[in-house]
Design a protein around this motif. Sequence first.
Motif, PDB file in Angstrom:
ATOM      1  N   THR A  77       0.845  -1.190   0.000  1.00 15.21           N
ATOM      2  CA  THR A  77       0.000   0.000   0.000  1.00 15.21           C
ATOM      3  C   THR A  77       0.880   1.239   0.000  1.00 15.21           C
ATOM      4  O   THR A  77       1.741   1.403   0.870  1.00 15.21           O
ATOM      5  CB  THR A  77      -0.918   0.043   1.231  1.00 15.21           C
ATOM      6  N   ARG A  82      -2.954   3.712  -3.069  1.00 13.51           N
ATOM      7  CA  ARG A  82      -2.998   2.652  -4.071  1.00 13.51           C
ATOM      8  C   ARG A  82      -2.492   1.334  -3.482  1.00 13.51           C
ATOM      9  O   ARG A  82      -1.562   1.315  -2.670  1.00 13.51           O
ATOM     10  CB  ARG A  82      -2.159   3.036  -5.288  1.00 13.51           C
ATOM     11  N   ALA A 104       3.678  -0.707 -10.707  1.00  9.81           N
ATOM     12  CA  ALA A 104       3.076   0.609 -10.471  1.00  9.81           C
ATOM     13  C   ALA A 104       3.837   1.698 -11.207  1.00  9.81           C
ATOM     14  O   ALA A 104       5.051   1.610 -11.404  1.00  9.81           O
ATOM     15  CB  ALA A 104       3.050   0.905  -8.972  1.00  9.81           C
TER      16      ALA A 104
END
Length: 412
Positions: A77, A82, A104
């Motif tokens: 996290t 996100r 990511a």
Amino acid sequence: MKKVTPSVVNIAVKGRIAQEQNPLLNDPFFRKFFNVPETPAEREIRAAGSGVIIDAREGLIVTNNHVVEHADEISVTLTDGRHFQAKRVGADPDTDVAIIKVPAADLVAIPLGDSDKLEVGDYVVAIGNPFGIGQTVTQGIVSALRRTGLGIKGYEDFIQTDAPINPGNSGGALVSLRGELVGINTAIVGPSGGNVGIGFAIPANMIREVMDQLVRYGEVRRGRLGIAVQDLTAELSDAMGLPSHQSGAVVANVEAGSAAERAGLKSGDVITSVDNTPVRSASALRNKIGLLRVGDTAELAVTRGGKSMVIRATVATPVQKQFQGGQVNPLLDGATFGPVTGDTSIRGVEVISVQAGRKAARAGLRKGDIITSVNQKAVAGPDEFAEQAKASPKRLLLALIRDGHAHFLVVQ
């Protein structure tokens, strides 16, 4: 701190680990006679820790190995909320460093500082996820440097700090006031498991060297010189005619046919530096050699008989001589043995793995045990251990070291 806090992430793991049971519970007759219900061999675990983004483009995050060691699922996290499922890139239990990766974009990485430039009294900031409550920032100073011999991990060169570090901070960042990562928080010393102002972090320079190998190979490919060393004490310095302030590591033994022997090292040599880095203790030497790659050449400053010299030794591939216990004695079925991989000053044989439910597991052997004698006869390595174990097929009295403590174990 606004620039570095987005680099620190929360990590949640789910996994399963073997559940310790009384060896009698593995006996079907015992279970049937006493009507013992079936119990699962494994139990589910959930844990929380921290991690630090060190490569934004590749999505690489450094954390502690013990945070993700037993994880089947790793959830990350970010500070912006996100969530991502991460995959393990590589891990090194001996330094307690692991690298994971998330798919990511728009990540923020923290620059790695030079931990060798830290001094006692420098202000530092610890960032992590204590007790799973969310990102927290605490401040303190560097209390000590180059802490070794704590028995926490195989390779120790810790930064000690009084910045509050609590459970869940593991894998979090220790940051200088310049906003650079100088360490990864890894352990605390406290009577109740909470913070009492004694925390330890893996220095950034060690992380940098370990990380390079984990990303490239998925593991650390350590070489070895083949020497046993001990600290240069004041008494040894006096006996050797060395200055009382001299620091270094004394070569106690050189293995036949080893890289050290080929390079010309001899018992009684005092190693004072490696690649121009001063050696202050046997642990410091072991840490330095342990981070070199197979094939690297180390330049050793050596004092021999009062004379200084430089010896160049090429780090060699460790000799792997593992074998199945059941091949030498049925009482050891289910265990794999090999050379000692941690403290090379300990002579014996190491338990590399133990399969649950097999004879070795029921007898109480555990992964990581170092067996130093069989039936009160010392064993220096795998060959001697196998020879002694074969000679006693009905019962074995094993002297072993487990978690730094000596034990006797009867296997029958």
